[in-house]
Design an enzyme around this catalytic site. Structure first.
Site, PDB file in Angstrom:
ATOM      1  N   LYS A   1       7.287   3.226  -6.558  1.00  0.00           N
ATOM      2  CA  LYS A   1       7.316   4.606  -6.051  1.00  0.00           C
ATOM      3  C   LYS A   1       8.635   4.981  -5.392  1.00  0.00           C
ATOM      4  O   LYS A   1       9.067   6.120  -5.499  1.00  0.00           O
ATOM      5  CB  LYS A   1       6.157   4.847  -5.088  1.00  0.00           C
ATOM      6  CG  LYS A   1       6.267   4.100  -3.773  1.00  0.00           C
ATOM      7  CD  LYS A   1       5.003   4.254  -2.940  1.00  0.00           C
ATOM      8  CE  LYS A   1       5.171   3.583  -1.588  1.00  0.00           C
ATOM      9  NZ  LYS A   1       3.910   3.267  -0.956  1.00  0.00           N
TER      10      LYS A   1
ATOM     11  N   ARG B   1      -4.902   4.556   7.851  1.00  0.00           N
ATOM     12  CA  ARG B   1      -4.482   5.433   6.760  1.00  0.00           C
ATOM     13  C   ARG B   1      -5.678   5.475   5.828  1.00  0.00           C
ATOM     14  O   ARG B   1      -6.801   5.688   6.286  1.00  0.00           O
ATOM     15  CB  ARG B   1      -3.187   4.929   6.105  1.00  0.00           C
ATOM     16  CG  ARG B   1      -2.403   6.067   5.438  1.00  0.00           C
ATOM     17  CD  ARG B   1      -1.106   5.613   4.786  1.00  0.00           C
ATOM     18  NE  ARG B   1      -1.333   4.815   3.596  1.00  0.00           N
ATOM     19  CZ  ARG B   1      -0.356   4.335   2.815  1.00  0.00           C
ATOM     20  NH1 ARG B   1       0.909   4.584   3.133  1.00  0.00           N
ATOM     21  NH2 ARG B   1      -0.626   3.632   1.745  1.00  0.00           N
TER      22      ARG B   1
HETATM   23  C1  LIG Z   1       3.902   2.040  -0.642  1.00  0.00           C
HETATM   24  C2  LIG Z   1       2.735   1.166  -0.798  1.00  0.00           C
HETATM   25  C3  LIG Z   1       2.930  -0.210  -1.003  1.00  0.00           C
HETATM   26  C4  LIG Z   1       4.291  -0.863  -1.009  1.00  0.00           C
HETATM   27  O1  LIG Z   1       4.822  -0.926   0.292  1.00  0.00           O
HETATM   28  P1  LIG Z   1       6.194  -1.687   0.579  1.00  0.00           P
HETATM   29  O2  LIG Z   1       6.273  -1.727   2.054  1.00  0.00           O
HETATM   30  O3  LIG Z   1       7.275  -0.866  -0.050  1.00  0.00           O
HETATM   31  O4  LIG Z   1       6.100  -3.040  -0.017  1.00  0.00           O
HETATM   32  C5  LIG Z   1       1.803  -0.990  -1.213  1.00  0.00           C
HETATM   33  N1  LIG Z   1       0.562  -0.450  -1.203  1.00  0.00           N
HETATM   34  C6  LIG Z   1       0.336   0.857  -1.001  1.00  0.00           C
HETATM   35  C7  LIG Z   1      -1.058   1.374  -0.998  1.00  0.00           C
HETATM   36  C8  LIG Z   1       1.413   1.711  -0.784  1.00  0.00           C
HETATM   37  O5  LIG Z   1       1.190   3.016  -0.579  1.00  0.00           O
END
Ligand SMILES: *Cc1c(COP(=O)(O)O)cnc(C)c1O
Length: 354
Positions: A36, A131
């Site tokens: 992302k 969250r």
């Molecule tokens: C963004 C996200 C991740 C990845 O997080 P990082 O800190 O970039 O490794 C993993 N799981 C979910 C649900 C996320 O939204």
């Protein structure tokens, strides 16, 4: 070369991913590469896959579509709860989606029937960070409903910590997730195939040598891309922190007072602390601003260029050694916040290296 631009070293990303995959493999934990932050650029996704990440995931369907259009055929999960309005899109492009609302799962079931496919469901649990997530007491009810739905296959459970409140993954919350996997198997007589423990913030816990229980997957973005763990923003041993470099061009370089003159109000970005009076200084302006990056999340590679201020399209540097002139290029190392904004900015050219 065009400015501003972000140069992306694909080899460093691949090496970072490979090291993490290899460190987690002995614990029985697979890595899902998170795309992302880089908008699902297929070249970056391919580097992650070459390094041994077993699948990919993204929070946005637009990025998942970019991955598919770019020829990526490996399994891709949608890790943000799907919007009700995009259920049809989700079942066509994502193999699994992460869910917390039964109304959405019902809609996914209808969409999957329409498209004649089976859609995988991973149920997310709320374990303290507040969250997304189903409260542990409610998981049984939602699972009963989920298991009844046609064209829906329950694949596993997961949780996400640290992102909203900074809640640290530890033996207690990870132990809870393991226990929930065990109870589901016991009461429902089914296999909880995926137990996805979290994101880059889970690495410290996962590699600490403690028992990792049932956790068999982590979703890693920041640690692969920037070589850092988010909880303390520390570099991870052996990984590169400079796979991304942001470049901007100097458009003004002048000797000016260090202290503003006139009555002081708010700026477009809120209150700014008035700079102390250090007499005259050499200040240079780079053609980069809030529309290109997060100016509070970048550091010039030269330590002699601290950032004094910023606005929508200007970053003002303290040119301590009088090293810049109009037309000079300045390079910066972005943090996660600066990276995501630069990748998403239409003004920043993306240049892939290696
Ligand atoms: C963004 C996200 C991740 C990845 O997080 P990082 O800190 O970039 O490794 C993993 N799981 C979910 C649900 C996320 O939204």
């Amino acid at each position: 070369m065009r400015s501003p631009r972000i140069e992306i070293n694909i080899t460093k990303i691949e090496e970072n991913a490979r090291i993490l995959v290899n460190r987690l493999a002995p614990k029985g934990i697979t890595v899902t590469g998170v795309t992302k932050a880089v908008l699902g650029y297929p070249l970056i996704a391919e580097a992650m896959l070459k390094a041994g990440t077993e699948s990919l995931c993204d929070s946005r369907m637009v990025n998942i579509k970019t991955l598919r259009d770019g020829g990526i055929t490996s399994p891709i999960s949608l890790i943000r709860s799907p919007m009700l309005s995009e259920a049809d899109y989700v079942v066509q492009y994502a193999k699994i989606s992460f869910n917390t609302e039964i109304s959405v799962i019902r809609k996914l079931s209808i969409a999957a029937q329409r498209h004649n496919c089976i859609h995988g469901i991973l149920l997310m649990l709320e374990l303290g960070d507040l969250r997304e997530g189903i409260l542990p007491d409610d998981i049984e009810g939602i699972l009963i409903e989920t298991l009844k739905l046609p064209n829906i296959l329950f694949r596993g459970i997961g949780t996400n910590l640290a992102c909203r409140s900074g809640v640290t993954p530890n033996s207690e919350n990870m132990g809870r997730l393991s226990n929930i996997a065990d109870s589901i198997e016991k009461y429902f007589k089914l296999n909880v195939e995926i137990v996805s423990g979290g994101n880059s913030a889970n690495l410290e816990w996962a590699l600490s040598g403690r028992d990792t229980g049932r956790i068999n997957n982590l979703r890693l973005g920041e640690s692969i891309l920037l070589g850092r763990e988010p909880l303390h923003s520390q570099p991870i041993d052996g990984l590169s922190q400079d796979a991304f470099t942001l470049f901007g061009e100097v458009i003004e370089s002048k000797t000016k007072p260090s202290h503003p003159s006139g009555e002081i109000g708010e700026t477009s970005f809120g209150l700014v602390a008035t700079a102390s009076d250090r007499g005259l200084i050499r200040q240079s302006i780079v053609a980069l601003g809030h529309q290109d990056t997060d100016p509070t999340g970048i550091i010039a590679l030269s330590s002699k260029l601290p950032i004094l201020g910023s606005s929508s399209d200007h970053i003002i540097l303290d040119d301590i050694e009088n090293s810049l002139s109009t037309g000079s290029e300045v390079s910066f190392n972005p943090n996660y916040s600066a990276l995501i904004r630069s990748m998403a900015s239409p003004f920043v050219t993306k240049i892939f290296k290696n």
